[in-house]
Design an enzyme around this catalytic site. Structure first.
Site, PDB file in Angstrom:
ATOM      1  N   GLY A   1      16.712   2.881   4.340  1.00 10.93           N
ATOM      2  CA  GLY A   1      16.327   2.133   3.159  1.00 10.93           C
ATOM      3  C   GLY A   1      17.465   2.189   2.160  1.00 10.93           C
ATOM      4  O   GLY A   1      18.578   2.582   2.479  1.00 10.93           O
ATOM      5  N   CYS A   2      17.137   1.842   0.961  1.00  6.93           N
ATOM      6  CA  CYS A   2      18.116   1.880  -0.122  1.00  6.93           C
ATOM      7  C   CYS A   2      18.694   3.274  -0.257  1.00  6.93           C
ATOM      8  O   CYS A   2      17.965   4.265  -0.264  1.00  6.93           O
ATOM      9  CB  CYS A   2      17.403   1.469  -1.410  1.00  6.93           C
ATOM     10  SG  CYS A   2      18.345   1.793  -2.894  1.00  6.93           S
ATOM     11  N   HIS A   3      20.010   3.371  -0.384  1.00  8.05           N
ATOM     12  CA  HIS A   3      20.623   4.701  -0.478  1.00  8.05           C
ATOM     13  C   HIS A   3      20.303   5.393  -1.794  1.00  8.05           C
ATOM     14  O   HIS A   3      20.374   6.613  -1.872  1.00  8.05           O
ATOM     15  CB  HIS A   3      22.121   4.676  -0.185  1.00  8.05           C
ATOM     16  CG  HIS A   3      22.923   3.684  -0.955  1.00  8.05           C
ATOM     17  ND1 HIS A   3      24.163   3.297  -0.545  1.00  8.05           N
ATOM     18  CD2 HIS A   3      22.675   2.990  -2.082  1.00  8.05           C
ATOM     19  CE1 HIS A   3      24.659   2.405  -1.387  1.00  8.05           C
ATOM     20  NE2 HIS A   3      23.778   2.216  -2.313  1.00  8.05           N
TER      21      HIS A   3
ATOM     22  N   THR B   1      16.991   7.073  -0.794  1.00  9.17           N
ATOM     23  CA  THR B   1      17.237   8.129   0.189  1.00  9.17           C
ATOM     24  C   THR B   1      17.925   9.314  -0.460  1.00  9.17           C
ATOM     25  O   THR B   1      17.578  10.470  -0.199  1.00  9.17           O
ATOM     26  CB  THR B   1      18.078   7.566   1.359  1.00  9.17           C
ATOM     27  OG1 THR B   1      17.471   6.356   1.827  1.00  9.17           O
ATOM     28  CG2 THR B   1      18.157   8.557   2.500  1.00  9.17           C
TER      29      THR B   1
END
Length: 176
Positions: free
Chosen positions: A16-18, A21
């Site tokens: 997913g979006c870093h 994360t």
């Protein structure tokens, strides 16, 4: 190098979006550092958003990290953004790859649908610019944080409470 630094292992995680994360894994006990950016693999040379998690396996296991990873992104969904948000575990050694593959196989039965997360061999990393690193912890009041990251952190506190470093989350209004 300190003894603690010598015991750290790293693993790459993407899905997913870093920003999301990064916040999830920064909030865990045994994680000393999370690098946020883009990772390429030997099996897929294009870069995808991901993080590198530096962790102490004596405090948090790879098994726990992978379960948290699977539960905090859409690990069963092949959606149109999968190229940018590749669902992957990036390993650094052959034994780590074998362990990650076995763990994913063991965990996959818990999701009701096939897990699409791939185990890949880490190739290279491009770190995000300073302004976007520590995205959540710099300003948890941003609308993006409230909408996308807070729910993941709430789930962490509920399902993985013993692994969460509550000191990191103590000043954040996500416990409700």
């Amino acid at each position: 190098m300190t003894n603690e630094e010598r015991t750290m292992i790293q693993i790459g995680l993407g899905g997913g979006c870093h920003w999301c994360t990064e916040a999830v894994f920064q909030s865990l006990k045994g994680v000393s550092r999370v690098e946020q950016g883009w990772i390429s693999a030997r099996e897929a040379t294009d870069y995808a958003e991901a993080v590198i998690v530096h962790f102490n396996p004596g405090i948090i296991t790879l098994d726990a990290l992978l379960e948290i990873h699977l539960r905090t992104h859409s690990c069963t969904s092949e959606h149109f953004l999968r190229r940018k948000y590749r669902s992957a575990v990036y390993t650094y050694t052959g034994p780590q790859r074998q362990e990650a593959e076995a763990l994913l196989l063991d965990l996959s039965h818990e999701f009701g649908k096939p897990v699409i997360t791939r185990v890949m061999s880490y190739s290279s990393f491009k770190e995000n610019t300073e302004e976007f690193r520590q995205y959540y912890y710099k300003d948890p009041e941003k609308p993006f944080c409230k909408t996308y990251i807070d729910p993941k952190l709430r789930m962490l506190l509920k399902k993985f409470n013993k692994l969460v470093d509550t000191r990191k989350l103590s000043s954040l209004d996500i416990k409700n």
